[in-house]
Design an enzyme around this catalytic site. Structure first.
Site, PDB file in Angstrom:
ATOM      1  N   TYR A 112       0.847  -1.201   0.000  1.00 53.93           N
ATOM      2  CA  TYR A 112       0.000   0.000   0.000  1.00 53.93           C
ATOM      3  C   TYR A 112       0.880   1.247   0.000  1.00 53.93           C
ATOM      4  O   TYR A 112       1.867   1.322   0.750  1.00 53.93           O
ATOM      5  CB  TYR A 112      -0.906   0.034   1.236  1.00 53.93           C
ATOM      6  CG  TYR A 112      -1.651   1.334   1.400  1.00 53.93           C
ATOM      7  CD1 TYR A 112      -2.911   1.516   0.839  1.00 53.93           C
ATOM      8  CD2 TYR A 112      -1.078   2.404   2.113  1.00 53.93           C
ATOM      9  CE1 TYR A 112      -3.582   2.721   0.971  1.00 53.93           C
ATOM     10  CE2 TYR A 112      -1.745   3.606   2.236  1.00 53.93           C
ATOM     11  CZ  TYR A 112      -2.997   3.764   1.670  1.00 53.93           C
ATOM     12  OH  TYR A 112      -3.653   4.964   1.791  1.00 53.93           O
ATOM     13  N   GLU A 200      -3.819   7.455  -3.600  1.00 57.10           N
ATOM     14  CA  GLU A 200      -3.731   6.133  -2.978  1.00 57.10           C
ATOM     15  C   GLU A 200      -3.447   5.081  -4.043  1.00 57.10           C
ATOM     16  O   GLU A 200      -4.138   5.028  -5.064  1.00 57.10           O
ATOM     17  CB  GLU A 200      -5.043   5.819  -2.262  1.00 57.10           C
ATOM     18  CG  GLU A 200      -5.000   4.589  -1.384  1.00 57.10           C
ATOM     19  CD  GLU A 200      -6.270   4.440  -0.573  1.00 57.10           C
ATOM     20  OE1 GLU A 200      -6.228   4.570   0.657  1.00 57.10           O
ATOM     21  OE2 GLU A 200      -7.339   4.210  -1.191  1.00 57.10           O
TER      22      GLU A 200
END
Length: 390
Positions: A112, A200
């Site tokens: 991530y 993101e």
């Protein structure tokens, strides 16, 4: 403002962020052509991804892998026009109108990456985690130590040592560290130069042959900075937004849809939050809030009123205004005009304070309309909750 994954990847690739090859499609024919081009250039498979402004698409059936051209075409026919329901769309779901047809990659591991503004620290923060592919909010609750953060000093940007620290925190192989540093530097530059409030990459992947890719991408932009980015403004997809939010934006108003039955008109975000809190404290539930801001005129207030009442769940309305820049008499005139124009039959509770408040109360008093006037916020909340329950 939110944009689609394919739009986010187009922007990021311009800054040097590595993304899979792919094309957007709005028809099954376009999707088949995109898949054909990828298979012809050596792809072993393609992934067909529904493009909506919500996460959890894979779990909802909006991300499927095809190993043949005919399979890709069939998936596109099934996905386009389908109602995709995820944990972020709610039960009403979203209609899929666009697809991203992309090459599959030999994934070794998922990670991530994220850049977000930390308002309390007044700095951007770059976050990474080895728990890629999961909801980062879930990771934060269950295992906060799995998220590594680096705060970025305004004016300096992401430093090389910070990027290396984050790369090592991901546990990447030695030969991938420099690739990751380059990737993160490009990602941060994209976030900063586009005035993004959130970037993101989930998942950020390493492949079995050592490459790094943004397998998914999400970007939200600061609405207040869009005047600097005409190209980004053009990416707005109003079909993905609540129709009333779109209508409100036409008049410079901020509208947020909620789940209750009490409509809220306020001026200022802080007052909006306090108003919703006190409605819940009184046993009610806000249906929405509409912020008319500090400088709204009578016409804007009239439109605000009409938008608020367009929500069929609204059973009563609380107008909670502190008149500073927005004078109370201006608001009162707007409310009276809108109430007469819409022939409203719902209970309307008003709590007004501030500049020209007495003049505003006189306007309401002589309007011929049956408004409920409250003295305090607590009084207003109790009255509107009771009115909505009748």
């Amino acid at each position: 403002m939110k944009i689609h994954e394919y739009q986010a990847k187009t922007i990021l690739s311009k800054y040097g962020v590595v993304v899979p090859r792919g094309e957007m499609a709005t028809t099954p024919t376009e999707a088949e052509q995109a898949a054909s081009a990828l298979f012809s250039s050596g792809a072993s498979g393609v992934v067909v991804k529904a493009q909506i402004h919500a996460g959890g698409r894979g779990k909802g059936g909006g991300v499927k892998i095809a190993r043949t051209l005919s399979e890709a075409a069939e998936l596109a026919r099934k996905m386009l026009g389908m109602k995709l329901v995820t944990h972020q769309t709610g039960p009403e779901g979203r209609i899929v109108q666009r697809l991203l047809v992309e090459e599959t990659l030999p994934i070794e591991k998922e990670y991530y990456l994220g850049v977000v503004l930390d308002r309390q620290a007044a700095k951007n923060v770059f976050m990474v985690s080895q728990a890629g592919g999961m909801e980062i909010e879930q990771v934060a609750v269950e295992n906060p130590a799995a998220i590594v953060k680096e705060y970025i000093e305004p004016g300096l940007g992401l430093q090389q040592w910070q990027a290396r620290k984050l790369a090592f925190a991901l546990g990447l192989k030695d030969k991938q560290i420099n690739l990751a540093v380059k990737f993160m530097t490009a990602l941060y530059r994209a976030a900063e130069e586009t005035d993004a409030s959130l970037v993101e990459i989930n998942p950020f992947i390493s492949t079995t042959d050592g490459r790094l890719f943004a397998l998914d991408a999400k970007i939200n932009f600061d609405d207040n900075a869009l005047y600097r980015h005409a190209d980004i403004r053009e990416l707005r997809d109003i079909t993905e937004e609540d129709p009333l939010e779109v209508e409100a934006s036409k008049y410079g108003l901020n509208y947020i849809k909620l789940d209750g039955n009490v409509g809220c008109m306020v001026n200022g975000a802080g007052l909006a939050m306090a108003t919703m809190d006190i409605i819940k404290y009184a046993g009610g539930m806000p249906a929405n809030f509409l912020d008319v801001g500090g400088g709204a005129n009578e016409e804007q207030v009239t439109h605000a009123f009409e938008i608020l009442l367009s929500d069929k769940n609204v059973k009563a309305v609380l107008i909670n205004i502190f008149g500073g820049i927005l004078r109370v008499d201006t608001l009162a005139n707007g409310v009276v005009q809108a109430a007469k124009k819409t022939n409203i039959g719902l209970p309307i509770v008003l709590r007004l304070e501030g500049t020209n408040v007495e003049a505003g109360r006189e306007i309401l008093k002589h309007s011929g309309l049956n408004f409920i006037v409250a003295e305090t916020m607590k009084d207003a909340a109790e009255k509107v909750v009771a009115a909505a329950a009748r």
